[in-house]
Design a protein around this motif. Structure first.
Motif, PDB file in Angstrom:
ATOM      1  N   GLY A 112       0.810  -1.213   0.000  1.00 36.61           N
ATOM      2  CA  GLY A 112       0.000   0.000   0.000  1.00 36.61           C
ATOM      3  C   GLY A 112       0.846   1.267   0.000  1.00 36.61           C
ATOM      4  O   GLY A 112       0.513   2.247  -0.678  1.00 36.61           O
ATOM      5  N   LEU A 113       1.958   1.242   0.736  1.00 41.56           N
ATOM      6  CA  LEU A 113       2.863   2.403   0.769  1.00 41.56           C
ATOM      7  C   LEU A 113       3.566   2.559  -0.583  1.00 41.56           C
ATOM      8  O   LEU A 113       3.715   3.673  -1.092  1.00 41.56           O
ATOM      9  N   GLN A 114       3.982   1.434  -1.158  1.00 34.93           N
ATOM     10  CA  GLN A 114       4.669   1.456  -2.455  1.00 34.93           C
ATOM     11  C   GLN A 114       3.817   2.129  -3.541  1.00 34.93           C
ATOM     12  O   GLN A 114       4.332   2.792  -4.416  1.00 34.93           O
ATOM     13  N   GLU A 115       2.509   1.895  -3.448  1.00 37.16           N
ATOM     14  CA  GLU A 115       1.611   2.383  -4.510  1.00 37.16           C
ATOM     15  C   GLU A 115       0.721   3.517  -3.999  1.00 37.16           C
ATOM     16  O   GLU A 115      -0.421   3.638  -4.402  1.00 37.16           O
ATOM     17  N   ARG A 116       1.268   4.346  -3.119  1.00 37.09           N
ATOM     18  CA  ARG A 116       0.440   5.348  -2.439  1.00 37.09           C
ATOM     19  C   ARG A 116      -0.307   6.280  -3.390  1.00 37.09           C
ATOM     20  O   ARG A 116      -1.427   6.683  -3.112  1.00 37.09           O
ATOM     21  N   GLN A 117       0.294   6.596  -4.522  1.00 36.72           N
ATOM     22  CA  GLN A 117      -0.369   7.528  -5.463  1.00 36.72           C
ATOM     23  C   GLN A 117      -1.502   6.859  -6.242  1.00 36.72           C
ATOM     24  O   GLN A 117      -2.407   7.538  -6.719  1.00 36.72           O
ATOM     25  N   GLN A 118      -1.447   5.520  -6.355  1.00 40.25           N
ATOM     26  CA  GLN A 118      -2.495   4.811  -7.112  1.00 40.25           C
ATOM     27  C   GLN A 118      -3.731   4.506  -6.257  1.00 40.25           C
ATOM     28  O   GLN A 118      -4.777   4.149  -6.787  1.00 40.25           O
ATOM     29  N   VAL A 119      -3.581   4.615  -4.928  1.00 43.87           N
ATOM     30  CA  VAL A 119      -4.671   4.202  -4.031  1.00 43.87           C
ATOM     31  C   VAL A 119      -5.819   5.214  -4.087  1.00 43.87           C
ATOM     32  O   VAL A 119      -5.634   6.393  -3.786  1.00 43.87           O
ATOM     33  N   LEU A 120      -7.018   4.725  -4.464  1.00 46.94           N
ATOM     34  CA  LEU A 120      -8.206   5.588  -4.551  1.00 46.94           C
ATOM     35  C   LEU A 120      -9.210   5.288  -3.435  1.00 46.94           C
ATOM     36  O   LEU A 120     -10.116   6.068  -3.193  1.00 46.94           O
ATOM     37  N   ARG A 121      -9.052   4.132  -2.787  1.00 47.41           N
ATOM     38  CA  ARG A 121      -9.948   3.790  -1.672  1.00 47.41           C
ATOM     39  C   ARG A 121      -9.201   2.895  -0.706  1.00 47.41           C
ATOM     40  O   ARG A 121      -8.338   2.110  -1.106  1.00 47.41           O
ATOM     41  N   VAL A 122      -9.513   3.054   0.552  1.00 48.89           N
ATOM     42  CA  VAL A 122      -8.840   2.290   1.609  1.00 48.89           C
ATOM     43  C   VAL A 122      -9.919   1.556   2.384  1.00 48.89           C
ATOM     44  O   VAL A 122     -10.966   2.134   2.695  1.00 48.89           O
ATOM     45  N   GLY A 123      -9.677   0.277   2.672  1.00 51.90           N
ATOM     46  CA  GLY A 123     -10.733  -0.462   3.352  1.00 51.90           C
ATOM     47  C   GLY A 123     -10.258  -1.661   4.136  1.00 51.90           C
ATOM     48  O   GLY A 123      -9.103  -2.081   4.069  1.00 51.90           O
ATOM     49  N   ALA A 124     -11.185  -2.195   4.906  1.00 49.83           N
ATOM     50  CA  ALA A 124     -11.044  -3.453   5.638  1.00 49.83           C
ATOM     51  C   ALA A 124     -12.474  -3.943   5.804  1.00 49.83           C
ATOM     52  O   ALA A 124     -13.408  -3.259   5.383  1.00 49.83           O
ATOM     53  N   VAL A 125     -12.663  -5.108   6.403  1.00 46.12           N
ATOM     54  CA  VAL A 125     -14.042  -5.570   6.563  1.00 46.12           C
ATOM     55  C   VAL A 125     -14.739  -4.690   7.598  1.00 46.12           C
ATOM     56  O   VAL A 125     -15.727  -4.030   7.316  1.00 46.12           O
ATOM     57  N   PHE A 126     -14.186  -4.658   8.809  1.00 45.50           N
ATOM     58  CA  PHE A 126     -14.754  -3.851   9.878  1.00 45.50           C
ATOM     59  C   PHE A 126     -13.916  -2.604  10.111  1.00 45.50           C
ATOM     60  O   PHE A 126     -12.706  -2.602   9.870  1.00 45.50           O
ATOM     61  N   ALA A 127     -14.554  -1.568  10.646  1.00 49.31           N
ATOM     62  CA  ALA A 127     -13.839  -0.341  11.006  1.00 49.31           C
ATOM     63  C   ALA A 127     -12.674  -0.651  11.945  1.00 49.31           C
ATOM     64  O   ALA A 127     -11.586  -0.079  11.818  1.00 49.31           O
ATOM     65  N   SER A 128     -12.883  -1.588  12.863  1.00 48.59           N
ATOM     66  CA  SER A 128     -11.832  -1.927  13.832  1.00 48.59           C
ATOM     67  C   SER A 128     -10.587  -2.457  13.120  1.00 48.59           C
ATOM     68  O   SER A 128      -9.457  -2.209  13.548  1.00 48.59           O
ATOM     69  N   GLY A 129     -10.786  -3.184  12.011  1.00 51.77           N
ATOM     70  CA  GLY A 129      -9.648  -3.739  11.262  1.00 51.77           C
ATOM     71  C   GLY A 129      -8.815  -2.655  10.606  1.00 51.77           C
ATOM     72  O   GLY A 129      -7.579  -2.739  10.561  1.00 51.77           O
ATOM     73  N   LEU A 130      -9.468  -1.604  10.118  1.00 57.33           N
ATOM     74  CA  LEU A 130      -8.726  -0.504   9.492  1.00 57.33           C
ATOM     75  C   LEU A 130      -7.937   0.271  10.546  1.00 57.33           C
ATOM     76  O   LEU A 130      -6.787   0.661  10.317  1.00 57.33           O
ATOM     77  N   LEU A 131      -8.527   0.455  11.714  1.00 59.53           N
ATOM     78  CA  LEU A 131      -7.803   1.151  12.792  1.00 59.53           C
ATOM     79  C   LEU A 131      -6.618   0.319  13.274  1.00 59.53           C
ATOM     80  O   LEU A 131      -5.578   0.865  13.640  1.00 59.53           O
ATOM     81  N   ARG A 132      -6.775  -0.998  13.237  1.00 62.95           N
ATOM     82  CA  ARG A 132      -5.651  -1.857  13.613  1.00 62.95           C
ATOM     83  C   ARG A 132      -4.514  -1.692  12.616  1.00 62.95           C
ATOM     84  O   ARG A 132      -3.336  -1.717  12.977  1.00 62.95           O
TER      85      ARG A 132
END
Length: 598
Positions: free
Chosen positions: A216-236
């Motif tokens: 995700g860091l390598q392709e930071r400029q290509q990332v248009l959306r960020v996600g996980a299943v649950f909100a808690s997973g993204l915060l982790r």
């Protein structure tokens, strides 16, 4: 791409021809919700007519709704447990389903402290895939240009076991990610992930998260959306970045992978992706070493258009933290699903989290709705409930969802409470209110009042030798820490102040409570690192009387007042916290293994 005008959709102009067909399918299904439901029930009953379960209730091949409703009882997991146990132990006869049970999907709900086992059949994967295929066509109506970049999704597989009869038992998403549907999915420019399959499929949660974050860091400029299943997973994932950015930036700078990543297929895969990039390493280093992490998601991934996470139900508690880290990027909730069945999707995914409504897709299963009366005494076999069909629910009313599935669940109470918010064509739209009877939830865990009571009772045994008892208790799920953790407030009666329990004893009480909680909680603590150590906060004597006085001052009846076993109302939390005399955390991990108790 120009889209044939004949394929345009009432939902909006589709992004491409493939999307047009998907949106047309949504329209067809929702316009014909009742006939589709009738067909689905007839299909399920005719194909399963010779199963032991349907023969027991003497359906005699009938496939109409009236016979079905008059003869089949509304059931819970506990009612089905003997049949499920037989299948788990190796009985291959058609007990619930005429099609062979291919595996068990482990629910995050529990029965007797163990994950529930949901039988499934191979073709259910096609149904799940179908619902997934509708998500991006809907999202493309609201967010243009998603084919010009990638999604940074933190997706993980969990541990799996085999039942005594040899069937796999694993969470529904683990089953999906390991299926050919996912692993060999065709290229879709609207649905490209930064995470390679090897990273998603790595069973070691540290190595999986590390390599997904690195990509995700390598392709930071290509990332248009960020996600996980649950909100808690993204915060982790954000917390993981806070703890590991030094090593990650070193890998980016040198183009070589940390020796902590030992999985051979992962190392081989990352060797093709990782190239030295000192400039990027310096950028990430500068951002991560700043004192404030406010807006870190958009600072590192500046083209993020939305966060794709579930923030309904218990996950709503994470919204303020997500807003802090993202700088207020829109939150999208796209679909509604469980281990038992995939239900439907959000046709307005960019709405506010508090306004999320899911449209039930009538082709997924046969749906019935039990009117939810919070204060009613419930029902018995002698006084069966009046269930309502999908198209007959009423706007504004709350219902408990009851499903009949192709895999053989018949009139099964899922335990979700839903409120009808409206209709799309003839298909109702529902707001997810909550899981029935769930008090505490941080991640996939669900702890009810009876379980909490049992855990408090078990832990309080340790206080006996100090002539001390728990007078009153309540709890809340603290999500300000990452990962979140359970907080239990105890008011103690200490009969001999000279022999009161020490900090060490109260820490052991924390651990005893954790040992008493269900296997999903303990897995979150031990294997997934998704839940932090349980905390007991001891409050001054008389605190719970003050709590009652406060409730009565706000209109509660003194005769009917009961101590709430879970609190989340700010003034009550402030009152409790102002009376805390000591705080104690669990000193160790509770016992957990992937194997189920026999």
């Amino acid at each position: 791409m120009a889209v044939d005008s004949a394929l345009s959709s009432p939902l909006g102009p589709p992004a491409c021809e493939k999307d047009a067909k998907a949106l047309q399918f949504v329209e067809e299904m929702t316009r014909s919700a009742d006939p589709v439901q009738e067909r689905v029930l007839a299909e399920i009953l005719s194909r399963n007519s010779q199963t032991e379960y349907l023969r027991r209730f003497k359906l005699n091949g009938a496939t109409d709704r009236d016979t079905f409703k008059s003869k089949l009882p509304v059931i819970t997991y506990e009612d089905l447990q003997p049949e499920i146990q037989r299948i788990a132990n190796g009985d291959r006869s058609p007990i619930l389903s005429a099609h062979p049970i291919s595996e068990f999907l482990t629910s995050s709900g529990t029965s007797a402290g163990e994950r529930k086992l949901m039988p499934t059949i191979k073709e259910e994967l096609d149904r799940r895939q179908l619902l997934y295929s509708l998500l991006m066509p809907v999202m493309n109506l609201y967010v243009p240009g998603l084919d010009k970049g990638k999604g940074l999704y933190f997706l993980f597989v969990k541990s799996e076991t085999r039942t005594p009869g040899g069937l796999l038992a694993r969470p529904v998403l683990t089953s999906y990610y390991k299926s050919e549907h996912f692993k060999t999915r065709p290229y879709d420019p609207y649905n490209v992930y930064t995470s390679p399959n090897e990273a998603i499929l790595c069973a070691d949660s540290f190595q999986s998260m590390y390599t997904q974050m690195l990509c995700g860091l390598q392709e930071r400029q290509q990332v248009l959306r960020v996600g996980a299943v649950f909100a808690s997973g993204l915060l982790r994932a954000i917390r993981f970045l806070q703890l590991n950015w030094q090593q990650l930036t070193q890998d980016i700078e040198t183009g070589s992978l940390s020796p902590k990543i030992t999985d051979p297929s992962l190392r081989e895969c990352m060797a093709k992706i990782l190239k030295p990039n000192p400039e990027l390493a310096e950028f990430v280093r500068q951002e991560c070493s700043k004192d404030s992490w406010e807006g870190i998601i958009t600072r590192i991934w500046p083209n993020t258009k939305y966060l794709d996470v579930i923030v309904t139900g218990a996950m709503a508690q994470y919204i303020p933290t997500l807003d802090y880290y993202s700088g207020g990027v829109p939150l999208a909730c796209t679909m509604y699903a469980s281990s038992e069945c995939y239900f439907g999707l959000n046709l307005n995914p960019m709405c506010k989290p508090s306004e999320v409504s899911y449209t039930i897709m009538p082709n997924m299963a046969y749906f019935e709705f039990l009117p939810h009366e919070p204060n009613s005494a419930g029902f018995t076999r002698d006084s069966p409930p009046k269930l309502v069909d999908l198209v007959d629910v009423e706007v504004g009313k709350e219902y408990e969802l009851v499903i009949t599935t192709y895999a053989g669940l018949c009139r099964y109470r899922v335990g979700d409470i839903l409120r009808v918010t409206g209709f799309h064509n003839s298909a109702p739209q529902f707001h997810f209110v909550r899981r029935k009877n769930v008090l505490l939830s941080i991640d996939a865990d669900k702890t009810d009042e009876a379980e909490l009571q049992k855990a408090v009772e078990n832990a309080s045994q340790l206080l006996r030798e100090f002539n001390t008892s728990v007078v009153e208790y309540t709890s809340y799920a603290d999500t300000k820490t990452i990962p979140g953790h359970y907080v239990i407030y105890w008011e103690l009666l200490v009969k001999d102040l000279a022999n009161s329990p020490s900090d060490e004893v109260l820490k052991q009480c924390c651990l005893a409570m954790e040992e008493s909680l269900n296997s999903v909680y303990r897995q979150g603590r031990v294997a997934d690192n998704s839940i932090g150590p349980l905390e007991i906060r001891v409050v001054k004597s008389g605190t719970f009387e003050e709590l009652m006085d406060y409730a009565i001052s706000r209109g509660a009846s003194i005769n009917q007042y009961k101590v709430p076993r879970c609190v989340n109302f700010t003034p009550i939390m402030e009152l409790l916290d102002s009376r805390v005399v000591s705080a104690h955390f669990s000193p160790a991990l509770p016992h957990w293994t992937p194997e189920r108790r026999r």
